[in-house]
Design a protein around this motif. Sequence first.
Motif, mmCIF file in Angstrom:
data_model
loop_
_atom_site.group_PDB
_atom_site.id
_atom_site.type_symbol
_atom_site.label_atom_id
_atom_site.label_comp_id
_atom_site.label_asym_id
_atom_site.label_seq_id
_atom_site.Cartn_x
_atom_site.Cartn_y
_atom_site.Cartn_z
ATOM 1 N N ASP A 628 13.275 11.405 -8.936
ATOM 2 C CA ASP A 628 14.596 12.017 -9.009
ATOM 3 C C ASP A 628 15.399 11.572 -7.791
ATOM 4 O O ASP A 628 15.222 10.447 -7.322
ATOM 5 N N GLY A 629 16.236 12.427 -7.245
ATOM 6 C CA GLY A 629 17.057 12.005 -6.124
ATOM 7 C C GLY A 629 16.341 11.956 -4.803
ATOM 8 O O GLY A 629 16.823 11.303 -3.857
ATOM 9 N N ASP A 630 15.160 12.588 -4.683
ATOM 10 C CA ASP A 630 14.495 12.611 -3.381
ATOM 11 C C ASP A 630 12.983 12.794 -3.427
ATOM 12 O O ASP A 630 12.345 12.845 -2.374
ATOM 13 N N HIS A 631 12.364 12.927 -4.620
ATOM 14 C CA HIS A 631 10.913 13.060 -4.717
ATOM 15 C C HIS A 631 10.294 11.720 -5.117
ATOM 16 O O HIS A 631 10.765 11.071 -6.062
ATOM 17 N N LEU A 632 9.238 11.344 -4.428
ATOM 18 C CA LEU A 632 8.572 10.072 -4.704
ATOM 19 C C LEU A 632 7.986 10.023 -6.111
ATOM 20 O O LEU A 632 7.535 11.030 -6.655
ATOM 21 N N SER A 633 7.968 8.836 -6.684
ATOM 22 C CA SER A 633 7.298 8.600 -7.965
ATOM 23 C C SER A 633 5.838 8.246 -7.726
ATOM 24 O O SER A 633 5.394 8.068 -6.580
ATOM 25 N N GLY A 634 5.083 8.096 -8.804
ATOM 26 C CA GLY A 634 3.706 7.618 -8.678
ATOM 27 C C GLY A 634 3.668 6.220 -8.083
ATOM 28 O O GLY A 634 2.826 5.918 -7.237
ATOM 29 N N TYR A 635 4.592 5.375 -8.519
ATOM 30 C CA TYR A 635 4.661 4.020 -7.972
ATOM 31 C C TYR A 635 5.001 4.058 -6.480
ATOM 32 O O TYR A 635 4.410 3.321 -5.675
ATOM 33 N N GLY A 636 5.943 4.899 -6.089
ATOM 34 C CA GLY A 636 6.284 5.037 -4.686
ATOM 35 C C GLY A 636 5.100 5.494 -3.848
ATOM 36 O O GLY A 636 4.905 5.030 -2.716
ATOM 37 N N ASN A 637 4.288 6.392 -4.401
ATOM 38 C CA ASN A 637 3.084 6.846 -3.712
ATOM 39 C C ASN A 637 2.132 5.694 -3.441
ATOM 40 O O ASN A 637 1.596 5.549 -2.328
ATOM 41 N N ARG A 638 1.919 4.867 -4.447
ATOM 42 C CA ARG A 638 0.969 3.750 -4.290
ATOM 43 C C ARG A 638 1.501 2.707 -3.307
ATOM 44 O O ARG A 638 0.714 2.065 -2.592
ATOM 45 N N LEU A 639 2.808 2.551 -3.258
ATOM 46 C CA LEU A 639 3.396 1.618 -2.307
ATOM 47 C C LEU A 639 3.160 2.088 -0.863
ATOM 48 O O LEU A 639 2.890 1.273 0.033
ATOM 49 N N LEU A 640 3.239 3.403 -0.641
ATOM 50 C CA LEU A 640 3.128 3.937 0.713
ATOM 51 C C LEU A 640 1.692 4.203 1.145
ATOM 52 O O LEU A 640 1.425 4.359 2.346
ATOM 53 N N ALA A 641 0.764 4.286 0.197
ATOM 54 C CA ALA A 641 -0.597 4.700 0.519
ATOM 55 C C ALA A 641 -1.257 3.859 1.615
ATOM 56 O O ALA A 641 -1.848 4.424 2.550
ATOM 57 N N PRO A 642 -1.200 2.505 1.599
ATOM 58 C CA PRO A 642 -1.853 1.737 2.669
ATOM 59 C C PRO A 642 -1.321 2.078 4.064
ATOM 60 O O PRO A 642 -2.087 2.195 5.021
ATOM 61 N N SER A 643 -0.008 2.247 4.175
ATOM 62 C CA SER A 643 0.575 2.592 5.471
ATOM 63 C C SER A 643 0.106 3.959 5.938
ATOM 64 O O SER A 643 -0.257 4.149 7.111
ATOM 65 N N PHE A 644 0.086 4.909 5.034
ATOM 66 C CA PHE A 644 -0.320 6.264 5.398
ATOM 67 C C PHE A 644 -1.795 6.294 5.814
ATOM 68 O O PHE A 644 -2.168 6.935 6.795
ATOM 69 N N ILE A 645 -2.621 5.590 5.075
ATOM 70 C CA ILE A 645 -4.048 5.533 5.400
ATOM 71 C C ILE A 645 -4.251 4.930 6.787
ATOM 72 O O ILE A 645 -5.072 5.417 7.588
ATOM 73 N N GLN A 646 -3.490 3.890 7.098
ATOM 74 C CA GLN A 646 -3.629 3.263 8.411
ATOM 75 C C GLN A 646 -3.210 4.210 9.532
ATOM 76 O O GLN A 646 -3.846 4.255 10.595
ATOM 77 N N VAL A 647 -2.174 4.995 9.305
ATOM 78 C CA VAL A 647 -1.737 5.970 10.310
ATOM 79 C C VAL A 647 -2.835 7.004 10.559
ATOM 80 O O VAL A 647 -3.113 7.380 11.702
ATOM 81 N N LEU A 648 -3.474 7.474 9.485
ATOM 82 C CA LEU A 648 -4.563 8.444 9.641
ATOM 83 C C LEU A 648 -5.721 7.824 10.425
ATOM 84 O O LEU A 648 -6.293 8.457 11.339
ATOM 85 N N LEU A 649 -6.077 6.598 10.052
ATOM 86 C CA LEU A 649 -7.192 5.924 10.749
ATOM 87 C C LEU A 649 -6.888 5.767 12.232
ATOM 88 O O LEU A 649 -7.747 6.025 13.089
ATOM 89 N N ASN A 650 -5.666 5.353 12.541
ATOM 90 C CA ASN A 650 -5.314 5.176 13.954
ATOM 91 C C ASN A 650 -5.425 6.494 14.717
ATOM 92 O O ASN A 650 -5.900 6.542 15.851
ATOM 93 N N GLY A 651 -5.000 7.568 14.072
ATOM 94 C CA GLY A 651 -5.066 8.872 14.721
ATOM 95 C C GLY A 651 -6.488 9.312 14.980
ATOM 96 O O GLY A 651 -6.813 9.807 16.067
ATOM 97 N N TRP A 652 -7.379 9.135 14.014
ATOM 98 C CA TRP A 652 -8.757 9.585 14.199
ATOM 99 C C TRP A 652 -9.542 8.662 15.124
ATOM 100 O O TRP A 652 -10.434 9.110 15.848
ATOM 101 N N ARG A 653 -9.243 7.379 15.102
ATOM 102 C CA ARG A 653 -9.962 6.463 15.990
ATOM 103 C C ARG A 653 -9.640 6.756 17.456
ATOM 104 O O ARG A 653 -10.490 6.602 18.327
ATOM 105 N N ARG A 654 -8.407 7.205 17.716
ATOM 106 C CA ARG A 654 -8.038 7.530 19.091
ATOM 107 C C ARG A 654 -8.770 8.765 19.609
ATOM 108 O O ARG A 654 -8.956 8.929 20.806
ATOM 109 N N THR A 655 -9.155 9.659 18.658
ATOM 110 C CA THR A 655 -9.810 10.901 19.093
ATOM 111 C C THR A 655 -11.320 10.814 19.029
ATOM 112 O O THR A 655 -12.005 11.777 19.348
#
Length: 656
Positions: A628-655
């Motif tokens: 819609d005007g501001d909620h991600l689609s399923g395709y949008g989710n899959r596009l962002l997933a690698p970036s989000f996963i990398q952010v989580l990994l970076n956060g946990w590796r630092r701790t």
Amino acid sequence: MPNIPAIDGLRAVAVLSVIIFHADFLNMLPGGFTGVDMFFVISGYVISQSLYTRSDMSFTAYLADFYRRRFLRIVPALLLVLLACALVSAMFVPQAWLSMQNDRTGLAAYFGLSNFMLAWNTDTYFSPSTQLNPYTHTWTLAVEEQFYLVFPLVYFVWLRFRQRHRLAWALLPLLALASLVFSVVQTQQSPLEAFYLLPSRFWELASGAILFQLVATKRLVLPSAVTPAVLFGGFALVSGGLIFADAKHFPFPWALLTVSGTLLILAAVIQKTDTPSPLLRLLRSSPATYVGRLSYSLYLWHWPVLVFLRWTTGLEQFAIQLAYPVIVAALAAASYHWIETPLRTGRSHFQRHAWVAIAACLAAVGLSWSGARWVSENPEALSLSQTSDAYIWFSRRLPQGPANEPIGDLSLQGRQLFVFGDSHAAAYRTLLSLVSRRLGISVVEHERGGCAVASLIAPDPQGACTQARNEALRDIEARAKPGDIVFLASLRMPELAGRDWVRGDETVLNEALAELNPEQLDGARSSAEATLTRLMNAKVRVLIDAPMPLFKAPAYRCSDWFNRMNPICAPGFTVERDQIEQLRAPQMALLEHLTQEYPMLRVWDPLPLLCPGSTCSAYDDGKPLFRDGDHLSGYGNRLLAPSFIQVLLNGWRRTS
């Protein structure tokens, strides 16, 4: 007892008032919704009239005959409309945030419970979400059907004992008075329940029944000389309700105006007169009485036709506005002449024998409900919309299973990700499922639509949202271990959809920016700090998503040939990136301040991935990034997933 044509004429006034109000025709009747209250009073009177001659029946026969007539009157046409709504919804209405509420309302309507579904929703009768629900109008039928569970018992007491016991006369007025008092309190304390539920509406139906009791026993007789004045006074009160009724204070006190007026009109039209007034002649006229006889079918069809036009073509085009009353009238006439009347007035064995008729109607309800439920659970089987491709369009939880490329990392052992936010947290469900699969971690979701957390644009919502927010924080504080990550996901931009873009981009964008005033931003900072302080004390890491692009029109509403011409689609699906950057500048400045104040806070910014160029689009190579005007689609989710996963990994590796 004899049929009174003017009562049908009064039904015509009621149903046309409701239709004009819902169609928003020139804002002629801003209180047109009070036509429903006219129906309630008329129903109480007419039902009492039909029961009056049955006092010699045994209680069992009395009830069986009553419910036989009610089932044959209500059920056939209602089932036709409910099934039609289920099928048309599946074919033409895209599955979206409204779908579950709509389906629940429709399925509940089969059993006379749709008013509970609407009362327990967070939106009012006049909100946008109810205007897109084809079953909203069934709440009135639910109120009447629930009234029918109580009223025959009370009325039977009056029929049998009115000449021997004063209590028989007092019972219905006492119940009506209790309902009115409850309505006074409930309108203030719980306006949704007051509007939709029987306890605060019982007095309206009971008033019509009490009027009949007084008239039938000659305790109320109007002199012929005053009848025109009473009729005029009744219409004056009803007109006052139709024009001035305040939806924010309803049913009390404004329903009193309409109910009183309807009672006066009924008291006047039932009197025999040799010289009817012009108003009475109008109510008795053939067009008025015919529309009155059609009123039930008109009421059933007018709302879903309006909703489906609103979903597809829109209602702004003149041709659609002309077609709307023609479609409704044709459907109502067909329903009345071919369904409603034959089944109500026929003399077959099925129609004449109470238990056979009741059993057949209950079986039809059960079968129809089962069919509608299947349709609601499998809309993609009938859908004509591109949005039936849920994989692309909608973010949904994926079944748990092994990932194609699992990430093995010692820093992930025993880790938990808590997700906390509004409907935009729910819009990450596909991404979160992929995170759980690939990282092998536990993902705990706390989401509540409309309850933003650290929105950065205004103070976080209060009321029920405060309770939900505190419950989520307590759960996180109880379950989270040091180093776990809490992802705060909410809408952090002024919405662009629904604004009047005809006035020009610059004007509308300046208005949106003006909403981000210092007072609102100061409240946003305080809310964010309150949440972050509690999470800091819980010794967790916090990840927050920076404001994403948003758009002027909802993609899923404009995806197909049958809705692409809808005026809601006219603003388009692109916005300049510098406009987005301008809109989110105050939030980004606040995020920078918060990251300095709270060392455990990190910001993830999806904007570069979703809008890599100078123009942001809701589509990427023909696939929707947003549903819609501001909620991600399923395709949008899959596009962002690698970036989000990398952010989580970076956060946990630092701790680690």
